[in-house]
Design a protein around this motif. Structure first.
Motif, short mmCIF file in Angstrom:
data_model
loop_
_atom_site.label_atom_id
_atom_site.label_comp_id
_atom_site.label_asym_id
_atom_site.label_seq_id
_atom_site.Cartn_x
_atom_site.Cartn_y
_atom_site.Cartn_z
N PRO A 25 0.73 -1.06 0.01
CA PRO A 25 0.03 -0.01 -0.13
C PRO A 25 0.77 1.09 0.09
O PRO A 25 1.93 1.23 0.68
CB PRO A 25 -0.88 0.04 1.25
CG PRO A 25 -0.10 -1.15 2.02
CD PRO A 25 0.46 -2.07 1.05
N THR A 26 0.44 2.15 -0.66
CA THR A 26 0.93 3.63 -0.66
C THR A 26 0.44 4.19 0.55
O THR A 26 -0.27 3.94 1.42
CB THR A 26 0.34 4.41 -2.01
OG1 THR A 26 -1.01 4.61 -1.79
CG2 THR A 26 0.59 3.58 -3.24
N PRO A 27 1.24 5.56 0.91
CA PRO A 27 0.87 6.24 1.95
C PRO A 27 -0.64 6.63 2.24
O PRO A 27 -1.27 6.44 3.29
CB PRO A 27 1.62 7.52 2.10
CG PRO A 27 2.92 7.12 1.15
CD PRO A 27 2.28 6.10 0.20
N ASN A 28 -1.29 6.99 1.18
CA ASN A 28 -2.71 7.17 1.18
C ASN A 28 -3.63 5.93 1.52
O ASN A 28 -4.64 5.95 2.26
CB ASN A 28 -3.20 7.87 0.05
CG ASN A 28 -2.70 9.36 -0.52
OD1 ASN A 28 -2.26 9.97 0.68
ND2 ASN A 28 -2.54 9.75 -1.54
N MET A 29 -3.10 4.95 0.87
CA MET A 29 -3.75 3.69 1.18
C MET A 29 -3.52 2.82 2.68
O MET A 29 -4.50 2.61 3.28
CB MET A 29 -3.20 2.47 0.11
CG MET A 29 -3.65 2.83 -1.28
SD MET A 29 -2.76 1.71 -2.44
CE MET A 29 -3.59 -0.06 -1.99
#
Length: 795
Positions: A433-437
């Motif tokens: 996951p990315t930071p937003n995820m």
């Protein structure tokens, strides 16, 4: 206490004080000792608030029953005196609840003679079937019953049936039609001269278009029975009515029923787009769209990604949303050393799925079920792979509404024959996951935890948890909860105060929770900050540009149409803080830090060294953004053709070739920065130093006057020195010294003080003079000349 006699029922008496009804002649003294009587433990029978408190007895006189009542009907009856039924407001032939300490059953009330006014009798078969014994409560069934859509039962006893036939299904439907059940009840049905016994382990209803499931839990059920409130019993036990249309599902005897955790799509954060695409494919695969049935759409979906990223959770959440038959296959469950048995079990699973279509087959870790076919594959592995391919082709050719979902953490280990169209051709990467995820995932997790975190705190934790997958974030929350509990215990906070997880608990959890993909290469980096390093401002700035700017300001690189630097090479004399700066970079940037040692990569086996380099960069990409630090890179990236062999076949040259490929090959490096250090830049291959690989080449020379002053300030700040010690004099005397040698002077001065007196509390000017005699500059002028020539001609 006074009692009054009922004219019509002279044997019964009612207490004026508590309104309890009991048999006067034998129980009056017992009631006098305890008024009102206990509804949890009682020594005599009585009726209180319309409930009969008594004990279970065996009904012996079946001959007294009318001829129209068969033995089967008698097993479904409870026999109580007519007068007791009247006091409990129970009509003859109405449904009655019988509750013991461990079980609850529903029977039809039938009157007996008044010889035993308070007895509750069941047939011997009914008592033995549900093991009903001891104290019992009897009251009318006045609560709402739910219509059972499906009843899941498990086989009990010695008489077992391996296959469920249509005939047995009809017997179960007919024998239990319109009966009322509770989860945990046992039923008995005749089958070709045998009595088959089953236990109800799950009942599924379909009300308001939502499935309500109650699963057997012995501890909770027993507690509910013990704490039952007879004035409001409906809140404790749920009753279900079986109709002829109710589906009966029989579990195998050797497979204990374990209720699977029901995942919901709304519980999963960050993967909305992928889940939406998979959901559409599942709907098509199980035949939701009738108008395209003539075209056999592919029946295979493959979910791949790192361990702990949530592949199985996403698959199960989507499956639970469609609420259809699911068959989960684990390689450990079906593998057998007997020839043909594994293939047979696999074929049986697919046959059941086709029989109960629409359905889904979930293949967990398909790479371990049938690994990629190689020259080293066993005959067993080849047969299993061939069987699975044949089953896929059968699904595709028959057009059954059966979909296969497979998961794997090692995509390269799946045979290519399984990944062609018509088999597992719909591939979805469940990526890290990315930071937003991560923000979404943490938000979902924190909804279940009482906490005091703000939205900004969640975003901060999401930003610094680089490389964390869903399982790692779950572990982070678990660690924070454990720390909160310890904090409450340490502060002696009262147990009735609500436990809440604070920001500091998460900060502590971050110090001990690392990404699961980093556990094999995790290194403990000493806590070194930029403030601990004197001078080197230019070097610090360039490292920040290469590492921190792309993370914190990615938009500026896009605006300027450039890519961030991929690598930084630091070169200079030994002891000039190159390695220390790498440690500070790891601490300050809070990125995942992979420290590579050259000897660990070299192996005598052909291909193993290159594989080690690939693994390092693969893990770095997996936990990106990250830093790979290679100290003394000249040992790995030495100039080609300089070795004695000269034919390019030695291990060092192959490792260098792999290193060059990883830095700017076909596979994107992503948010991975290479930081390297060396004392001999002239020995490094020129291909490694070109722009696009090691973009920034920085000379870390001997410290100048200002840098030496900062080093002394940092070091002497923690040392007790005499007032006569002048830092300016020390700076002047250390011309040509490296940073490590300046630190050695301070150490040596302190040791000289301790040599004179072990209780010494101050370091004097004389001690520093003695230290200068011991520690001399060791950087030769010839080495400095090499660096100057390299700067003038090599850059």
């Amino acid at each position: 206490m006074s009692t009054k006699s009922r004219k019509s029922l002279s044997l019964w008496h009612q207490c004026d004080k508590c309104q309890c009804i009991f048999v006067a002649q034998k129980d009056v003294s017992l009631h006098a000792a305890m008024c009102p009587p206990s509804t949890e433990n009682w020594d005599y029978s009585f009726i209180y608030n319309g409930v009969l408190y008594s004990t279970i007895e065996i009904f012996q006189t079946l001959t007294e029953l009318p001829k129209c009542i068969s033995e089967k009907d008698a097993n479904d009856m409870v026999f109580v005196s007519q007068s007791a039924l009247q006091f409990c407001n129970i009509a003859i032939g109405s449904l009655t609840v019988i509750t013991t300490k461990d079980d609850t059953v529903v029977k039809t009330a039938w009157p007996t003679s008044d010889k035993s006014l308070t007895s509750v009798s069941l047939t011997k078969h009914a008592i033995e079937l549900n093991n009903v014994s001891g104290p019992v409560k009897l009251y009318p069934l006045t609560f709402d019953t739910h219509i059972a859509k499906e009843i899941v039962i498990s086989q009990q006893g010695k008489c077992l049936i391996s296959d469920t036939s249509v005939e047995l299904d009809n017997i179960l439907k007919c024998f239990n039609e319109n009966k009322i059940f509770v989860v945990g009840n046992k039923i008995s049905v005749p089958y070709y001269g045998k009595k088959l016994i089953y236990k109800i382990v799950q009942i599924i209803t379909d009300e308001n278009k939502r499935n309500q499931t109650e699963v057997e839990n012995t501890t909770k059920l027993s507690k509910a029975f013990e704490n039952i409130n007879l004035n409001n019993i409906s809140t404790k036990i749920t009753f279900y009515k079986a109709l002829y249309t109710t589906k009966w599902t029989i579990l195998d005897k050797d497979k204990e029923y374990i209720p699977t955790k029901k995942y919901k799509i709304e519980d999963i954060g960050g993967y909305d787009a992928i889940i939406s695409d998979i959901r559409d494919l599942v709907a098509i695969g199980i035949g939701k769209y009738r108008n395209i049935e003539r075209f056999n759409v592919s029946k295979g979906i493959l979910l791949y990604g790192p361990s702990g990223v949530g592949k199985s959770m996403i698959a199960n959440a989507i499956i639970s949303e469609f609420n259809i038959n699911t068959f989960t296959v684990y390689s450990s469950d079906i593998y057998s050393k007997s020839i043909g048995e594994t293939e047979g079990k696999l074929k049986e699973v697919f046959s059941k799925a086709i029989l109960k279509a629409p359905s889904i087959v979930l293949l967990e870790d398909v790479d371990s079920l049938c690994p990629k076919k190689t020259s080293f594959s066993t005959d067993h592995e080849k047969r299993v792979l061939a069987q699975l391919i044949m089953l896929f082709d059968d699904l595709q050719s028959t057009g059954s509404n059966v979909l296969v979902i497979a998961t794997t953490a090692k995509l390269d280990l799946i045979d290519s024959s399984l990944r062609r169209p018509g088999r597992l051709d719909m591939e979805f990467e469940i990526y890290v996951p990315t930071p937003n995820m991560r923000t979404e995932i943490l938000t979902k997790l924190l909804e279940k935890i009482p906490n005091t975190l703000l939205r900004e705190d969640v975003q901060n934790f999401s930003f610094v948890t680089h490389g964390f997958v869903g399982a790692d974030l779950y572990g982070l929350c678990s660690r924070a909860i454990i720390n909160a509990v310890k904090r409450y215990q340490k502060d002696n906070i009262a147990s009735d105060v609500e436990l809440k997880v604070a920001v500091n608990d998460f900060y502590y959890a971050l110090t001990i929770t690392k990404p699961s993909a980093m556990k094999e290469v995790l290194v403990e980096v000493s806590n070194v900050n930029w403030s601990d390093i004197g001078g080197q401002k230019d070097l610090k700035l360039k490292l920040k540009q290469a590492v921190e700017w792309p993370l914190k300001h990615p938009e500026v690189f896009i605006r300027m149409g450039i890519t961030p630097p991929r690598g930084v090479l630091m070169f200079g004399p030994p002891g000039c803080s190159k390695t220390m700066i790498a440690k500070a970079l790891a601490t300050e940037s809070k990125l995942n830090f992979l420290n590579i040692k050259g000897p660990e990569l070299f192996s005598k086996w052909v291909g193993e060294s290159e594989k080690a380099v690939r693994e390092v960069f693969r893990k770095a990409r997996q936990v990106a953004p990250s830093i790979i630090f290679i100290d003394e890179i000249d040992a790995l990236g030495g100039e080609r053709g300089s070795s004695s062999s000269g034919n390019g076949s030695n291990v060092q040259e192959r490792v260098l070739a792999q290193l060059l490929t990883e830095l700017d090959g076909v596979t994107a490096l992503g948010s991975v920065t290479l930081v390297a250090a060396t004392n001999r830049p002239d020995k490094i291959d020129k291909a490694l130093l070109r722009p696009g690989r090691l973009d920034r080449i920085i000379y870390v020379g001997l410290p100048d006057v200002e840098t030496r002053r900062e080093i002394f300030d940092i070091k002497l700040r923690k040392m007790p020195i005499a007032e006569e010690v002048n830092i300016v004099d020390l700076v002047c005397l250390t011309e040509g010294y490296s940073g490590a040698e300046i630190q050695a002077i301070c150490h040596e001065a302190a040791m000289k003080a301790l040599e004179e007196n072990l209780d010494a509390a101050i370091v004097t000017k004389e001690h520093f003079k003695a230290a200068f005699k011991t520690v001399t500059p060791r950087t030769p002028a010839s080495l400095i000349k090499i660096y100057e020539n390299y700067i003038n001609t090599g850059l």
